[in-house]
Write a protein that holds these residues in place. Sequence first.
Motif, PDB file in Angstrom:
ATOM      1  N   ARG A   1       0.839  -1.182   0.000  1.00 26.86           N
ATOM      2  CA  ARG A   1       0.000   0.000   0.000  1.00 26.86           C
ATOM      3  C   ARG A   1       0.880   1.240   0.000  1.00 26.86           C
ATOM      4  N   LEU A   2       0.452   2.246  -0.729  1.00 33.48           N
ATOM      5  CA  LEU A   2       1.160   3.518  -0.702  1.00 33.48           C
ATOM      6  C   LEU A   2       0.702   4.320   0.510  1.00 33.48           C
ATOM      7  N   VAL A   3       1.634   5.056   1.115  1.00 35.43           N
ATOM      8  CA  VAL A   3       1.359   5.823   2.318  1.00 35.43           C
ATOM      9  C   VAL A   3       1.315   7.311   1.959  1.00 35.43           C
ATOM     10  N   PRO A   4       0.235   8.035   2.332  1.00 32.80           N
ATOM     11  CA  PRO A   4       0.178   9.470   2.035  1.00 32.80           C
ATOM     12  C   PRO A   4       1.056  10.274   2.988  1.00 32.80           C
ATOM     13  N   ILE A   5       1.782  11.234   2.467  1.00 31.62           N
ATOM     14  CA  ILE A   5       2.634  12.126   3.261  1.00 31.62           C
ATOM     15  C   ILE A   5       2.320  13.561   2.855  1.00 31.62           C
ATOM     16  N   GLN A   6       1.956  14.403   3.835  1.00 27.72           N
ATOM     17  CA  GLN A   6       1.695  15.803   3.537  1.00 27.72           C
ATOM     18  C   GLN A   6       3.005  16.569   3.511  1.00 27.72           C
ATOM     19  N   GLN A   7       3.185  17.403   2.488  1.00 30.58           N
ATOM     20  CA  GLN A   7       4.387  18.215   2.356  1.00 30.58           C
ATOM     21  C   GLN A   7       3.981  19.623   1.961  1.00 30.58           C
ATOM     22  N   SER A   8       4.862  20.582   2.250  1.00 30.18           N
ATOM     23  CA  SER A   8       4.644  21.957   1.827  1.00 30.18           C
ATOM     24  C   SER A   8       5.515  22.220   0.606  1.00 30.18           C
ATOM     25  N   VAL A   9       4.884  22.546  -0.510  1.00 33.32           N
ATOM     26  CA  VAL A   9       5.589  22.820  -1.753  1.00 33.32           C
ATOM     27  C   VAL A   9       5.202  24.220  -2.208  1.00 33.32           C
ATOM     28  N   GLN A  10       6.147  25.124  -2.207  1.00 35.09           N
ATOM     29  CA  GLN A  10       5.937  26.511  -2.621  1.00 35.09           C
ATOM     30  C   GLN A  10       4.748  27.139  -1.907  1.00 35.09           C
ATOM     31  N   GLY A  11       4.642  26.904  -0.617  1.00 39.01           N
ATOM     32  CA  GLY A  11       3.583  27.504   0.178  1.00 39.01           C
ATOM     33  C   GLY A  11       2.253  26.773   0.146  1.00 39.01           C
ATOM     34  N   ARG A  12       2.157  25.696  -0.625  1.00 33.03           N
ATOM     35  CA  ARG A  12       0.920  24.921  -0.686  1.00 33.03           C
ATOM     36  C   ARG A  12       1.138  23.592   0.009  1.00 33.03           C
ATOM     37  N   THR A  13       0.100  23.078   0.629  1.00 24.65           N
ATOM     38  CA  THR A  13       0.164  21.752   1.220  1.00 24.65           C
ATOM     39  C   THR A  13      -0.297  20.739   0.180  1.00 24.65           C
ATOM     40  N   VAL A  14       0.581  19.801  -0.134  1.00 29.01           N
ATOM     41  CA  VAL A  14       0.252  18.767  -1.113  1.00 29.01           C
ATOM     42  C   VAL A  14       0.467  17.406  -0.475  1.00 29.01           C
ATOM     43  N   ILE A  15      -0.151  16.414  -1.046  1.00 30.94           N
ATOM     44  CA  ILE A  15       0.008  15.040  -0.562  1.00 30.94           C
ATOM     45  C   ILE A  15       0.813  14.270  -1.596  1.00 30.94           C
TER      46      ILE A  15
END
Length: 72
Positions: free
Chosen positions: A48-62
């Motif tokens: 299973r793939l695991v979701p990770i939240q990251q901040s990219v250029q001021g936006r929160t992406v998964i």
Amino acid sequence: MADRYTKSVLTIIAITLVVLAANNVTRTALAQINFARVQVCDEQNCTRLVPIQQSVQGRTVITWSLPVAINR
């Protein structure tokens, strides 16, 4: 008189073309984002793939990553 009118019209057309070209250059690029389902398997098991939240250029992406198991 006609020469001055022609120069005025051509100047307006040239300015308009420069503004349109500058608008096309400075417009932010937008990509079409579609989601795909991914399944990672070997010959016997699937993971299973695991979701990770990251901040990219001021936006929160998964982003999705594989779980890591360390066997010692």
